[in-house]
Design a protein around this motif. Structure first.
Motif, PDB file in Angstrom:
ATOM      1  N   GLY A 219       0.825  -1.197   0.000  1.00 63.41           N
ATOM      2  CA  GLY A 219       0.000   0.000   0.000  1.00 63.41           C
ATOM      3  C   GLY A 219       0.863   1.252   0.000  1.00 63.41           C
ATOM      4  N   PRO A 220       0.263   2.409  -0.300  1.00 64.75           N
ATOM      5  CA  PRO A 220       1.038   3.655  -0.407  1.00 64.75           C
ATOM      6  C   PRO A 220       1.541   4.130   0.952  1.00 64.75           C
ATOM      7  N   THR A 221       2.690   4.798   0.954  1.00 64.15           N
ATOM      8  CA  THR A 221       3.209   5.421   2.162  1.00 64.15           C
ATOM      9  C   THR A 221       2.725   6.867   2.226  1.00 64.15           C
ATOM     10  N   ALA A 222       2.965   7.506   3.353  1.00 64.46           N
ATOM     11  CA  ALA A 222       2.525   8.894   3.522  1.00 64.46           C
ATOM     12  C   ALA A 222       3.185   9.804   2.479  1.00 64.46           C
ATOM     13  N   GLU A 223       4.436   9.500   2.104  1.00 63.98           N
ATOM     14  CA  GLU A 223       5.143  10.327   1.134  1.00 63.98           C
ATOM     15  C   GLU A 223       4.593  10.157  -0.282  1.00 63.98           C
ATOM     16  N   GLN A 224       3.884   9.081  -0.541  1.00 63.08           N
ATOM     17  CA  GLN A 224       3.379   8.800  -1.891  1.00 63.08           C
ATOM     18  C   GLN A 224       1.967   9.329  -2.115  1.00 63.08           C
ATOM     19  N   LEU A 225       1.363   9.934  -1.108  1.00 59.85           N
ATOM     20  CA  LEU A 225       0.015  10.461  -1.267  1.00 59.85           C
ATOM     21  C   LEU A 225       0.036  11.707  -2.147  1.00 59.85           C
ATOM     22  N   ASN A 226      -1.012  11.880  -2.953  1.00 61.83           N
ATOM     23  CA  ASN A 226      -1.086  13.086  -3.768  1.00 61.83           C
ATOM     24  C   ASN A 226      -1.628  14.253  -2.935  1.00 61.83           C
ATOM     25  N   TYR A 232      -4.501  12.656   4.841  1.00 63.42           N
ATOM     26  CA  TYR A 232      -4.539  11.296   5.398  1.00 63.42           C
ATOM     27  C   TYR A 232      -3.152  10.810   5.824  1.00 63.42           C
ATOM     28  N   ALA A 233      -2.120  11.654   5.704  1.00 67.03           N
ATOM     29  CA  ALA A 233      -0.750  11.204   5.966  1.00 67.03           C
ATOM     30  C   ALA A 233      -0.566  10.606   7.364  1.00 67.03           C
ATOM     31  N   PRO A 234      -1.043  11.252   8.463  1.00 68.41           N
ATOM     32  CA  PRO A 234      -0.885  10.625   9.789  1.00 68.41           C
ATOM     33  C   PRO A 234      -1.587   9.278   9.889  1.00 68.41           C
ATOM     34  N   LEU A 235      -2.753   9.156   9.265  1.00 68.69           N
ATOM     35  CA  LEU A 235      -3.492   7.895   9.286  1.00 68.69           C
ATOM     36  C   LEU A 235      -2.734   6.800   8.544  1.00 68.69           C
ATOM     37  N   VAL A 236      -2.195   7.145   7.388  1.00 67.41           N
ATOM     38  CA  VAL A 236      -1.464   6.163   6.589  1.00 67.41           C
ATOM     39  C   VAL A 236      -0.221   5.687   7.329  1.00 67.41           C
TER      40      VAL A 236
END
Length: 413
Positions: A219-226, A232-236
């Motif tokens: 699954g995507p990491t926080a750095e890979q979010l658009n 959603y970075a803290p959740l990821v």
């Protein structure tokens, strides 16, 4: 689920009627592969967690490992210390607000972490489930999007009433949602509080149209979010913490163990940097972690030897280190902190002072019984003429008042 509270560097006795039953110790040993290297230290019929705190769950046993700085602090206070440090260091954003009050009850750490995940998820879902466009190939009775001429000729050459279409549709079954759904499914099985489990089941209902990650899919990491997903970075990041703590594969129903442990040496370093960075900025200094990197010596060929990486350095406008701080997550035994210094620490700080031509080096400890915030102990290092200071920083989240200068560090709390 039997719950046991342990402390870092505190021995747990193994045997009937002792801290751990024999089968529980065997289950802990079997799960050692998912734990951080060096996390466990084994002795004769006993075991202890080293500098790691958090939660480990094995074979019907949940071990909560708490920091132990001062002997007079209660479990709730030590639990609160860990939550505060995690929040300030950025590992669990906002967890100290959720943990306030809960940490003083019998709520265990794992339920607190899960409750924090549920809180963050519920807050984001109030703005709606994330959706994104996905290209879909389908055969329809009328045109939608555009006609795929290659597929049309291949599949519908003799069916002109059928049209091979390609169009974009806004869907919720996207990688970031599958990651969150997988983490939610996992924490439901880990939660010990019935009320918390009920809240988690209610949240999972919102993911009815979303699948879960395939086995071994990360699954995507926080750095890979658009840009649209960045909230959603803290959740990821937290979802990855949960999923990475599995033993075997919980999604296939074979979960045997789970761990969520934090290296207190690294956590204290990040916590300290977060507390000192605003103060350094007010003094016109730049705080950097794990640097600047420099070799202690060089061969005749020019190749460097023994790369040095100070925990924290404060740089002036010329990018020259004026203060170097080495963080030490350890207890000081005895009333004289200077007497507790090891030869290794002295050699290390002397090397920093000499190699970086820095006149101020600091050993920074967490506040404890024999080194209170506000006390300062100093000595002069032979050869370099630098001043070595011992200081303490509070770990309850309060801001330390530390004044930096190029020749001295004076601590006032």
């Amino acid at each position: 689920m039997r719950q046991l509270t342990a402390y870092e560097h505190g021995w747990l006795e193994v045997g009937e009627g002792r801290d751990l039953a024999s089968h529980e110790a065997e289950a802990l040993a079997a799960a050692e592969g998912i734990l951080p290297p060096g996390c466990l230290q084994w002795g004769h019929r006993r075991v202890k967690f080293t500098q790691f705190c958090g939660v480990v769950q094995v074979d019907g046993l949940q071990v909560e490992v708490l920091p132990k700085l001062t002997p007079y602090q209660t479990e709730a206070q030590q639990r609160d210390t860990l939550l505060t440090m995690l929040a300030c260091a950025g590992d669990l954003e906002g967890v100290e607000r959720l943990g306030a009050g809960l940490a003083t009850s019998r709520t265990n750490l794992l339920d607190l972490f899960i409750r924090h995940f549920a809180h963050l998820l519920e807050r984001q879902l109030q703005q709606g489930l994330l959706r994104d466009y996905r290209d879909i190939d389908d055969t329809l009775d009328q045109v939608r999007g555009r006609i795929d001429l290659v597929r049309q000729q291949r599949e519908n050459l003799f069916k002109p009433q059928r049209l091979a279409c390609r169009y974009s549709e806004l869907v919720a079954d996207i990688p970031v949602n599958r990651l969150l759904h997988s983490a939610l499914r996992l924490v439901i099985s880990l939660a010990t509080s019935p009320l918390l489990a009920q809240q988690l089941h209610a949240l999972r209902m919102r993911f009815g149209e979303v699948g879960t990650l395939a086995p071994h899919e990360r699954g995507p990491t926080a750095e890979q979010l658009n840009r649209m997903q960045s909230r959603y970075a803290p959740l990821v990041a937290l979802a990855h913490l949960f999923l990475d703590g599995q033993f075997l594969d919980a999604r296939s129903g074979r979960q045997q163990a789970f761990s969520l442990l934090f290296d207190m040496n690294r956590l204290f370093e990040r916590y300290t940097a977060s507390r000192l960075r605003p103060l350094a900025r007010r003094q016109g200094l730049k705080l950097i972690e794990q640097g600047p990197r420099r070799h202690l010596g060089h061969e005749e060929s020019g190749r460097g030897r023994l790369l040095m990486r100070p925990d924290i350095s404060l740089l002036n406008e010329s990018r020259r280190p004026v203060v170097i701080l080495d963080t030490k997550w350890k207890r000081i035994e005895g009333p004289d902190p200077l007497a507790a210094l090891s030869a290794t620490d002295l050699y290390q700080l002397t090397a920093y002072a000499t190699a970086y031509r820095c006149l101020s080096v600091v050993l920074l400890y967490p506040e404890q019984a024999h080194l209170r915030a506000g006390q300062r102990h100093a000595m002069t290092l032979a050869g370099s003429g630098a001043r070595l200071a011992l200081a303490a920083i509070p770990v309850d989240g309060t801001a330390p008042e530390i004044v930096f200068s190029e020749s001295l560090v004076a601590a006032h709390v």
